[in-house]
Design a protein around this motif. Structure first.
Motif, PDB file in Angstrom:
ATOM      1  N   GLU A  73      -8.314  -4.045   5.435  1.00  0.00           N
ATOM      2  CA  GLU A  73      -8.459  -5.447   5.076  1.00  0.00           C
ATOM      3  C   GLU A  73      -9.757  -5.722   4.330  1.00  0.00           C
ATOM      4  OE1 GLU A  73      -6.429  -8.256   5.475  1.00  0.00           O
ATOM      5  OE2 GLU A  73      -4.946  -6.668   5.784  1.00  0.00           O
ATOM      6  N   THR A  74     -10.723  -4.830   4.428  1.00  0.00           N
ATOM      7  CA  THR A  74     -11.997  -5.042   3.731  1.00  0.00           C
ATOM      8  C   THR A  74     -11.933  -4.640   2.261  1.00  0.00           C
ATOM      9  OG1 THR A  74     -12.759  -2.843   4.430  1.00  0.00           O
ATOM     10  CG2 THR A  74     -13.313  -4.710   5.852  1.00  0.00           C
ATOM     11  N   ILE A  75     -10.839  -4.020   1.842  1.00  0.00           N
ATOM     12  CA  ILE A  75     -10.695  -3.609   0.440  1.00  0.00           C
ATOM     13  C   ILE A  75     -10.306  -4.834  -0.392  1.00  0.00           C
ATOM     14  CG2 ILE A  75      -9.444  -2.116  -1.152  1.00  0.00           C
ATOM     15  CD1 ILE A  75      -9.008  -0.187   1.170  1.00  0.00           C
ATOM     16  N   MET A  76     -11.080  -5.150  -1.391  1.00  0.00           N
ATOM     17  CA  MET A  76     -10.852  -6.340  -2.199  1.00  0.00           C
ATOM     18  C   MET A  76     -10.117  -6.031  -3.503  1.00  0.00           C
ATOM     19  SD  MET A  76     -11.950  -8.671  -0.311  1.00  0.00           S
ATOM     20  CE  MET A  76     -13.048  -8.928   1.085  1.00  0.00           C
ATOM     21  N   GLU A  77     -10.236  -4.828  -4.025  1.00  0.00           N
ATOM     22  CA  GLU A  77      -9.588  -4.486  -5.291  1.00  0.00           C
ATOM     23  C   GLU A  77      -8.771  -3.218  -5.107  1.00  0.00           C
ATOM     24  OE1 GLU A  77     -12.522  -4.115  -8.274  1.00  0.00           O
ATOM     25  OE2 GLU A  77     -13.195  -6.212  -8.153  1.00  0.00           O
ATOM     26  N   CYS A  78      -7.625  -3.192  -5.756  1.00  0.00           N
ATOM     27  CA  CYS A  78      -6.763  -2.018  -5.669  1.00  0.00           C
ATOM     28  C   CYS A  78      -5.888  -1.939  -6.913  1.00  0.00           C
ATOM     29  CB  CYS A  78      -5.878  -2.075  -4.427  1.00  0.00           C
ATOM     30  SG  CYS A  78      -4.773  -3.497  -4.355  1.00  0.00           S
ATOM     31  N   SER A  79      -5.644  -0.737  -7.365  1.00  0.00           N
ATOM     32  CA  SER A  79      -4.740  -0.518  -8.501  1.00  0.00           C
ATOM     33  C   SER A  79      -4.376   0.978  -8.540  1.00  0.00           C
ATOM     34  CB  SER A  79      -5.407  -0.930  -9.814  1.00  0.00           C
ATOM     35  OG  SER A  79      -4.539  -0.679 -10.911  1.00  0.00           O
ATOM     36  N   PRO A  80      -3.135   1.316  -8.156  1.00  0.00           N
ATOM     37  CA  PRO A  80      -2.060   0.434  -7.678  1.00  0.00           C
ATOM     38  C   PRO A  80      -2.271   0.036  -6.217  1.00  0.00           C
ATOM     39  CG  PRO A  80      -1.333   2.706  -7.652  1.00  0.00           C
ATOM     40  CD  PRO A  80      -2.709   2.730  -8.243  1.00  0.00           C
ATOM     41  N   CYS A  81      -1.575  -0.994  -5.798  1.00  0.00           N
ATOM     42  CA  CYS A  81      -1.766  -1.563  -4.460  1.00  0.00           C
ATOM     43  C   CYS A  81      -0.640  -1.222  -3.483  1.00  0.00           C
ATOM     44  CB  CYS A  81      -1.897  -3.079  -4.559  1.00  0.00           C
ATOM     45  SG  CYS A  81      -3.328  -3.637  -5.516  1.00  0.00           S
ATOM     46  N   GLU A  82       0.376  -0.476  -3.933  1.00  0.00           N
ATOM     47  CA  GLU A  82       1.517  -0.214  -3.054  1.00  0.00           C
ATOM     48  C   GLU A  82       1.105   0.585  -1.822  1.00  0.00           C
ATOM     49  OE1 GLU A  82       1.508   0.156  -6.263  1.00  0.00           O
ATOM     50  OE2 GLU A  82       3.011  -1.301  -6.955  1.00  0.00           O
ATOM     51  N   GLY A  83       0.284   1.603  -2.025  1.00  0.00           N
ATOM     52  CA  GLY A  83      -0.160   2.403  -0.891  1.00  0.00           C
ATOM     53  C   GLY A  83      -0.992   1.610   0.096  1.00  0.00           C
ATOM     54  N   LEU A  84      -1.828   0.723  -0.412  1.00  0.00           N
ATOM     55  CA  LEU A  84      -2.647  -0.116   0.457  1.00  0.00           C
ATOM     56  C   LEU A  84      -1.781  -1.073   1.267  1.00  0.00           C
ATOM     57  CD1 LEU A  84      -6.032  -1.664  -0.419  1.00  0.00           C
ATOM     58  CD2 LEU A  84      -4.282  -3.148   0.534  1.00  0.00           C
ATOM     59  N   TYR A  85      -0.793  -1.704   0.602  1.00  0.00           N
ATOM     60  CA  TYR A  85       0.077  -2.641   1.310  1.00  0.00           C
ATOM     61  C   TYR A  85       0.911  -1.931   2.374  1.00  0.00           C
ATOM     62  CZ  TYR A  85      -1.061  -5.992  -2.381  1.00  0.00           C
ATOM     63  OH  TYR A  85      -1.719  -6.837  -3.240  1.00  0.00           O
ATOM     64  N   PHE A  86       1.362  -0.732   2.071  1.00  0.00           N
ATOM     65  CA  PHE A  86       2.160   0.017   3.033  1.00  0.00           C
ATOM     66  C   PHE A  86       1.315   0.424   4.238  1.00  0.00           C
ATOM     67  CE2 PHE A  86       4.035   4.158   4.424  1.00  0.00           C
ATOM     68  CZ  PHE A  86       5.207   3.629   4.956  1.00  0.00           C
ATOM     69  N   PHE A  87       0.101   0.872   3.996  1.00  0.00           N
ATOM     70  CA  PHE A  87      -0.790   1.235   5.097  1.00  0.00           C
ATOM     71  C   PHE A  87      -1.131   0.007   5.938  1.00  0.00           C
ATOM     72  CE2 PHE A  87      -4.715   2.232   7.227  1.00  0.00           C
ATOM     73  CZ  PHE A  87      -4.595   3.574   7.550  1.00  0.00           C
ATOM     74  N   GLU A  88      -1.333  -1.113   5.288  1.00  0.00           N
ATOM     75  CA  GLU A  88      -1.614  -2.349   6.013  1.00  0.00           C
ATOM     76  C   GLU A  88      -0.446  -2.736   6.910  1.00  0.00           C
ATOM     77  OE1 GLU A  88      -2.965  -6.950   4.965  1.00  0.00           O
ATOM     78  OE2 GLU A  88      -2.039  -5.674   3.442  1.00  0.00           O
ATOM     79  N   PHE A  89       0.776  -2.615   6.404  1.00  0.00           N
ATOM     80  CA  PHE A  89       1.961  -2.955   7.198  1.00  0.00           C
ATOM     81  C   PHE A  89       2.111  -2.015   8.390  1.00  0.00           C
ATOM     82  CE2 PHE A  89       6.452  -1.930   8.030  1.00  0.00           C
ATOM     83  CZ  PHE A  89       6.883  -3.156   8.520  1.00  0.00           C
ATOM     84  N   VAL A  90       1.901  -0.714   8.175  1.00  0.00           N
ATOM     85  CA  VAL A  90       2.065   0.265   9.249  1.00  0.00           C
ATOM     86  C   VAL A  90       1.026   0.049  10.345  1.00  0.00           C
ATOM     87  CG1 VAL A  90       1.892   2.728   9.813  1.00  0.00           C
ATOM     88  CG2 VAL A  90       3.166   1.992   7.797  1.00  0.00           C
ATOM     89  N   SER A  91      -0.229  -0.116   9.968  1.00  0.00           N
ATOM     90  CA  SER A  91      -1.284  -0.296  10.970  1.00  0.00           C
ATOM     91  C   SER A  91      -1.113  -1.593  11.745  1.00  0.00           C
ATOM     92  CB  SER A  91      -2.655  -0.258  10.297  1.00  0.00           C
ATOM     93  OG  SER A  91      -2.754  -1.270   9.308  1.00  0.00           O
ATOM     94  N   CYS A  92      -0.714  -2.660  11.060  1.00  0.00           N
ATOM     95  CA  CYS A  92      -0.521  -3.943  11.741  1.00  0.00           C
ATOM     96  C   CYS A  92       0.669  -3.881  12.696  1.00  0.00           C
ATOM     97  CB  CYS A  92      -0.337  -5.054  10.714  1.00  0.00           C
ATOM     98  SG  CYS A  92      -0.113  -6.695  11.436  1.00  0.00           S
ATOM     99  N   SER A  93       1.776  -3.281  12.256  1.00  0.00           N
ATOM    100  CA  SER A  93       2.961  -3.173  13.108  1.00  0.00           C
ATOM    101  C   SER A  93       2.680  -2.317  14.338  1.00  0.00           C
ATOM    102  CB  SER A  93       4.123  -2.586  12.307  1.00  0.00           C
ATOM    103  OG  SER A  93       4.439  -3.392  11.195  1.00  0.00           O
ATOM    104  N   ALA A  94       1.996  -1.187  14.129  1.00  0.00           N
ATOM    105  CA  ALA A  94       1.667  -0.320  15.267  1.00  0.00           C
ATOM    106  C   ALA A  94       0.740  -1.025  16.243  1.00  0.00           C
ATOM    107  CB  ALA A  94       1.025   0.969  14.764  1.00  0.00           C
ATOM    108  N   LEU A  95      -0.198  -1.794  15.725  1.00  0.00           N
ATOM    109  CA  LEU A  95      -1.121  -2.527  16.587  1.00  0.00           C
ATOM    110  C   LEU A  95      -0.387  -3.549  17.443  1.00  0.00           C
ATOM    111  CD1 LEU A  95      -3.980  -3.383  17.460  1.00  0.00           C
ATOM    112  CD2 LEU A  95      -4.049  -4.867  15.444  1.00  0.00           C
ATOM    113  N   VAL A  96       0.525  -4.295  16.848  1.00  0.00           N
ATOM    114  CA  VAL A  96       1.234  -5.346  17.585  1.00  0.00           C
ATOM    115  C   VAL A  96       2.168  -4.748  18.630  1.00  0.00           C
ATOM    116  CG1 VAL A  96       2.911  -7.214  17.357  1.00  0.00           C
ATOM    117  CG2 VAL A  96       1.040  -7.013  15.700  1.00  0.00           C
ATOM    118  N   VAL A  97       2.983  -3.773  18.228  1.00  0.00           N
ATOM    119  CA  VAL A  97       3.975  -3.204  19.151  1.00  0.00           C
ATOM    120  C   VAL A  97       3.293  -2.426  20.278  1.00  0.00           C
ATOM    121  CG1 VAL A  97       5.944  -1.649  19.360  1.00  0.00           C
ATOM    122  CG2 VAL A  97       5.719  -3.112  17.338  1.00  0.00           C
ATOM    123  N   THR A  98       2.336  -1.578  19.928  1.00  0.00           N
ATOM    124  CA  THR A  98       1.649  -0.798  20.953  1.00  0.00           C
ATOM    125  C   THR A  98       0.824  -1.687  21.869  1.00  0.00           C
ATOM    126  OG1 THR A  98       1.524   1.042  19.388  1.00  0.00           O
ATOM    127  CG2 THR A  98       0.169   1.185  21.351  1.00  0.00           C
TER     128      THR A  98
END
Length: 211
Positions: A73-98
């Motif tokens: 979440e501290t990353i402000m710039e990205c190109s391409p951003c697909e990998g960042l968005y996917f990592f963000e989704f995985v970490s957030c989902s794992a945090l909530v479920v676990t």
């Protein structure tokens, strides 16, 4: 009319009688602590689970997933951003479920919902989290720009993957043991029911005699 001395004696006799009846009554007031009663007010933390191997792994998974999510979440710039968005989704989902599973297990809330196979649920969560943390970390490592936050997110992503992998191994063992116990319990119940039915059939006093 009763005078004051008579009233005092009557009150003393009444109080003595009430104490005797209360002592001899089978319905004594409960001395059970409020914290041990059922309901939301009786929730207690299971320290044995938190001190055990599975509890410590769950705590480590929550902390690592949270740290990885904060780093991404501290990353402000990205190109391409697909990998960042996917990592963000995985970490957030794992945090909530676990985190939810840790809360259920540490407060023994899962025992109030016996319809769900919690061993299998934990196994599926840890296995899926291991797989997706591996994919997300590899993708982010291949597409990052070598910034500090991205490198930290990749490191914590792989650490989370390793902890989830260990938890998956232990969850498989626990699920197998519980499955064997359940199957043996069902087979023993079936054998007991068959034995009881045979005893009922062979009891001569319940057989109907034909005329």
């Amino acid at each position: 009319m009763r005078n004051g001395d008579d009233l005092e004696g009557f009150d003393g006799e009444a109080s003595s009688a009430s104490m005797i009846s209360a002592a001899s009554s089978p319905y004594q007031p409960t001395t059970e602590p409020v914290s041990q009663r059922r309901g939301l007010g009786g929730l207690r933390c299971d320290l044995d689970y938190l001190r055990g191997t599975l509890g410590r792994l769950k705590l480590a998974e929550v902390l690592l997933a949270l740290t990885a999510f904060i780093c991404i979440e501290t990353i402000m710039e990205c190109s391409p951003c697909e990998g960042l968005y996917f990592f963000e989704f995985v970490s957030c989902s794992a945090l909530v479920v676990t985190g939810a599973l840790l809360l259920l297990f540490s407060l023994n809330l899962h025992t109030r919902i016996p319809q769900i196979n919690w061993n299998l649920t934990d196994l599926v969560n840890t296995g899926v989290s291991t797989f997706f943390f591996f994919i997300a970390s590899v993708v982010l490592a291949a597409l990052n720009h070598k910034t500090g936050a991205e490198i930290a997110a990749v490191v914590f992503g792989f650490l989370a993957m390793a902890v989830y992998a260990v938890n998956t191994f232990l969850a498989v063992k626990k699920w197998r043991v519980s499955s064997r116990q359940q199957s043996s319990r069902q087979s023993s119940d079936y054998i007991r029911a068959r034995t009881e039915s045979r005893e009922v059939v062979h009891r001569p006093e319940i057989l109907r005699l034909d005329a």
